[in-house]
Write a protein that holds these residues in place. Sequence first.
Motif, PDB file in Angstrom:
ATOM      1  N   PRO A 167      34.568  49.956  43.530  1.00 37.87           N
ATOM      2  CA  PRO A 167      35.510  49.162  42.727  1.00 37.87           C
ATOM      3  C   PRO A 167      36.972  49.524  42.964  1.00 37.87           C
ATOM      4  O   PRO A 167      37.844  48.659  42.855  1.00 37.87           O
ATOM      5  CB  PRO A 167      35.089  49.448  41.276  1.00 37.87           C
ATOM      6  N   LEU A 168      37.241  50.787  43.297  1.00 39.90           N
ATOM      7  CA  LEU A 168      38.624  51.164  43.608  1.00 39.90           C
ATOM      8  C   LEU A 168      39.112  50.424  44.860  1.00 39.90           C
ATOM      9  O   LEU A 168      40.246  49.928  44.901  1.00 39.90           O
ATOM     10  CB  LEU A 168      38.718  52.671  43.811  1.00 39.90           C
ATOM     11  N   ALA A 169      38.256  50.324  45.869  1.00 44.07           N
ATOM     12  CA  ALA A 169      38.615  49.587  47.086  1.00 44.07           C
ATOM     13  C   ALA A 169      38.796  48.100  46.792  1.00 44.07           C
ATOM     14  O   ALA A 169      39.711  47.457  47.322  1.00 44.07           O
ATOM     15  CB  ALA A 169      37.540  49.791  48.151  1.00 44.07           C
ATOM     16  N   GLY A 170      37.931  47.542  45.942  1.00 41.21           N
ATOM     17  CA  GLY A 170      38.071  46.137  45.571  1.00 41.21           C
ATOM     18  C   GLY A 170      39.365  45.866  44.836  1.00 41.21           C
ATOM     19  O   GLY A 170      40.046  44.855  45.080  1.00 41.21           O
ATOM     20  N   LEU A 171      39.716  46.759  43.928  1.00 42.58           N
ATOM     21  CA  LEU A 171      40.964  46.630  43.178  1.00 42.58           C
ATOM     22  C   LEU A 171      42.169  46.616  44.115  1.00 42.58           C
ATOM     23  O   LEU A 171      43.058  45.751  44.006  1.00 42.58           O
ATOM     24  CB  LEU A 171      41.065  47.796  42.187  1.00 42.58           C
ATOM     25  N   ILE A 172      42.212  47.548  45.045  1.00 39.71           N
ATOM     26  CA  ILE A 172      43.336  47.642  45.983  1.00 39.71           C
ATOM     27  C   ILE A 172      43.418  46.395  46.862  1.00 39.71           C
ATOM     28  O   ILE A 172      44.505  45.854  47.107  1.00 39.71           O
ATOM     29  CB  ILE A 172      43.200  48.910  46.848  1.00 39.71           C
ATOM     30  N   SER A 173      42.275  45.894  47.316  1.00 39.22           N
ATOM     31  CA  SER A 173      42.278  44.729  48.215  1.00 39.22           C
ATOM     32  C   SER A 173      42.860  43.493  47.532  1.00 39.22           C
ATOM     33  O   SER A 173      43.614  42.736  48.149  1.00 39.22           O
ATOM     34  CB  SER A 173      40.857  44.443  48.710  1.00 39.22           C
ATOM     35  N   LEU A 174      42.548  43.278  46.240  1.00 37.49           N
ATOM     36  CA  LEU A 174      43.076  42.096  45.556  1.00 37.49           C
ATOM     37  C   LEU A 174      44.525  42.269  45.115  1.00 37.49           C
ATOM     38  O   LEU A 174      45.221  41.280  44.893  1.00 37.49           O
ATOM     39  CB  LEU A 174      42.208  41.749  44.343  1.00 37.49           C
ATOM     40  N   LEU A 175      44.974  43.495  44.979  1.00 41.14           N
ATOM     41  CA  LEU A 175      46.398  43.708  44.728  1.00 41.14           C
ATOM     42  C   LEU A 175      47.219  43.347  45.968  1.00 41.14           C
ATOM     43  O   LEU A 175      48.375  42.941  45.874  1.00 41.14           O
ATOM     44  CB  LEU A 175      46.654  45.165  44.328  1.00 41.14           C
ATOM     45  N   ILE A 176      46.592  43.459  47.137  1.00 45.69           N
ATOM     46  CA  ILE A 176      47.271  43.129  48.397  1.00 45.69           C
ATOM     47  C   ILE A 176      47.163  41.634  48.708  1.00 45.69           C
ATOM     48  O   ILE A 176      48.152  40.985  49.056  1.00 45.69           O
ATOM     49  CB  ILE A 176      46.684  43.962  49.550  1.00 45.69           C
ATOM     50  N   ILE A 177      45.951  41.062  48.577  1.00 38.56           N
ATOM     51  CA  ILE A 177      45.718  39.645  48.900  1.00 38.56           C
ATOM     52  C   ILE A 177      45.814  38.833  47.608  1.00 38.56           C
ATOM     53  O   ILE A 177      45.015  39.016  46.696  1.00 38.56           O
ATOM     54  CB  ILE A 177      44.334  39.444  49.551  1.00 38.56           C
ATOM     55  N   ARG A 178      46.735  37.909  47.549  1.00 38.97           N
ATOM     56  CA  ARG A 178      47.048  37.238  46.292  1.00 38.97           C
ATOM     57  C   ARG A 178      46.392  35.854  46.155  1.00 38.97           C
ATOM     58  O   ARG A 178      46.745  35.095  45.270  1.00 38.97           O
ATOM     59  CB  ARG A 178      48.567  37.113  46.144  1.00 38.97           C
ATOM     60  N   TRP A 179      45.460  35.510  47.005  1.00 35.90           N
ATOM     61  CA  TRP A 179      44.795  34.209  46.920  1.00 35.90           C
ATOM     62  C   TRP A 179      43.914  34.125  45.671  1.00 35.90           C
ATOM     63  O   TRP A 179      43.170  35.043  45.355  1.00 35.90           O
ATOM     64  CB  TRP A 179      43.941  33.973  48.166  1.00 35.90           C
ATOM     65  N   ASP A 180      44.046  33.010  44.946  1.00 39.39           N
ATOM     66  CA  ASP A 180      43.216  32.728  43.776  1.00 39.39           C
ATOM     67  C   ASP A 180      42.692  31.306  43.914  1.00 39.39           C
ATOM     68  O   ASP A 180      43.468  30.353  43.966  1.00 39.39           O
ATOM     69  CB  ASP A 180      44.036  32.871  42.490  1.00 39.39           C
ATOM     70  N   PRO A 181      41.359  31.107  43.976  1.00 43.41           N
ATOM     71  CA  PRO A 181      40.813  29.764  44.195  1.00 43.41           C
ATOM     72  C   PRO A 181      40.782  28.883  42.961  1.00 43.41           C
ATOM     73  O   PRO A 181      40.452  27.692  43.064  1.00 43.41           O
ATOM     74  CB  PRO A 181      39.386  30.064  44.673  1.00 43.41           C
ATOM     75  N   THR A 182      41.133  29.417  41.803  1.00 43.40           N
ATOM     76  CA  THR A 182      41.015  28.662  40.557  1.00 43.40           C
ATOM     77  C   THR A 182      41.891  27.412  40.582  1.00 43.40           C
ATOM     78  O   THR A 182      43.107  27.492  40.767  1.00 43.40           O
ATOM     79  CB  THR A 182      41.422  29.529  39.348  1.00 43.40           C
ATOM     80  N   GLY A 183      41.268  26.250  40.393  1.00 47.23           N
ATOM     81  CA  GLY A 183      41.997  24.992  40.282  1.00 47.23           C
ATOM     82  C   GLY A 183      42.599  24.471  41.566  1.00 47.23           C
ATOM     83  O   GLY A 183      43.388  23.514  41.534  1.00 47.23           O
ATOM     84  N   LYS A 184      42.249  25.047  42.715  1.00 43.94           N
ATOM     85  CA  LYS A 184      42.813  24.595  44.003  1.00 43.94           C
ATOM     86  C   LYS A 184      42.003  23.426  44.560  1.00 43.94           C
ATOM     87  O   LYS A 184      40.763  23.507  44.646  1.00 43.94           O
ATOM     88  CB  LYS A 184      42.805  25.756  45.008  1.00 43.94           C
ATOM     89  N   ASP A 185      42.676  22.340  44.925  1.00 42.03           N
ATOM     90  CA  ASP A 185      42.020  21.168  45.481  1.00 42.03           C
ATOM     91  C   ASP A 185      41.905  21.335  46.987  1.00 42.03           C
ATOM     92  O   ASP A 185      42.700  20.797  47.769  1.00 42.03           O
ATOM     93  CB  ASP A 185      42.782  19.893  45.127  1.00 42.03           C
TER      94      ASP A 185
END
Length: 477
Positions: free
Chosen positions: A451-469
């Motif tokens: 989970p620490l690695a997952g946390l760091i990866s999303l702090l770096i990559i800012r893509w969020d698929p919510t509501g994207k067409d």
Amino acid sequence: MSLDQKTATTVIRTRRDVHALLAEKGSQGAKTKAIIVLALGGIFMDAYDFSSLAFGITAVKEEFGLDPLMTGFVNAAIMVGSVVGAIFGGMLVDRFGRYKLFMADMAFFVVAAIGCALAPNEWVLIFFRFLMGIGVGLDLPVAMAFLAEFSKLRGSGSRSQRVNAWSPAWYIATGFGYLLVLAVFLVLPVAQHDILWRVVVGFGAVPAIIVLLVRRKYMAESPQWLADQGDLRGAVDVMRSHHGLDVELAPDAEDSRTAVRARTGHWRQYGELFAARYRLRTIAALCVSVFSTFGYNAVAYGTPLIIALLFQQGPLVTILSALVINLGFGAAGGLLGVGLVNRVGARRMTIIGFAIQAASLLTLAIVGIPTGALVIISIAMLAAFVFAQAGGPGANLMSYATLSYPTRLRGVGVGFNEAVKRVFSIVSLVFFPVLATSLSTGVFWIVALAPLAGLISLLIIRWDPTGKDVDAEDQLS
């Protein structure tokens, strides 16, 4: 797309019209809700089959005289099968459609569950667990496509919410499995407890048979997939019959069947996942899936092993604890994830979930083998881990894999993500029993790195698929 003012009928001319109308309106019909339920029923079977052997693995180990490494292989056989199923299923669901693949994978569940229940030795059990995994691998791309493509883009009942609904369905299924274990445990005489795992595993055939019996009345092909195949007439028919939308096909509608079909359901589409537009999305989806799944398989899937071996508790406490953790905290976290994803977003919820998981695992590592009141604290940390998984990375790993890509790439995107995820699942399932045996609770120091690695990866990559067409984006290219 145009609107007939006299009849308020929407006229469909192109596949873009189909995607745009469904993004705006989603479903207005009861039949589509039935499809959503059936798709989640597939997820229920996936989860049940994955977890049905979790408690019984100790009995399997004793019955067949397995060492820790062979025990890990029995656990991991379903994962190996799911890698195969996901790779082929992701491509086939984009090529041949959602409906046909959904029907095929139900057959795998029935045969595999019965085969596992009757297995005379570990090798037969491994074979049918492998077959069961193929069914799971085929099913997940199909189920995710149904959940996304029979929903609107934003608002209540959005694609993000319905895709995230896979998480509470998963934990309800897992909890139901432990509830069944508890019921059989209490009903069977003690002398017959060695067949408990066979009863529970074999029961997995029942929901698959039910789905096969009701499929003709409710199931239909995805209109978005039909439109991408150039079959606008079929798409309009499903939108009228299942979505409750007043639509008709224009006399001058496009006929792009051949041109569009050439773009879908081929091996080269796996390479397109790493094209400039999708590269970071694919990496983000893989990070969420791999790091959350590594922890899930070690902790949530291994909950009975942890409580019995590391916490040194008896079978009844083990069953009850696993039941409460999955059916209570897992389902609650999943439902919270469904309710908040539109407002908070998949990325932020995943970051919060990873942070809670890391804190829970580090606490377990510090506590070590619990005694007295520390047993309650340790089980509470397991519950917090599962709660955070269900509402955070565990729910949104499917949002990232499903909603980051347009309809023509959706099956391939989910299939590739599932295949890679399951490879890492195999590693955790094979080696966690070995590490837990040798390191005891010190194994949590290692698992906390995920989970620490997952946390760091999303702090770096800012893509969020919510509501994207993503379909509209794809049609502009």
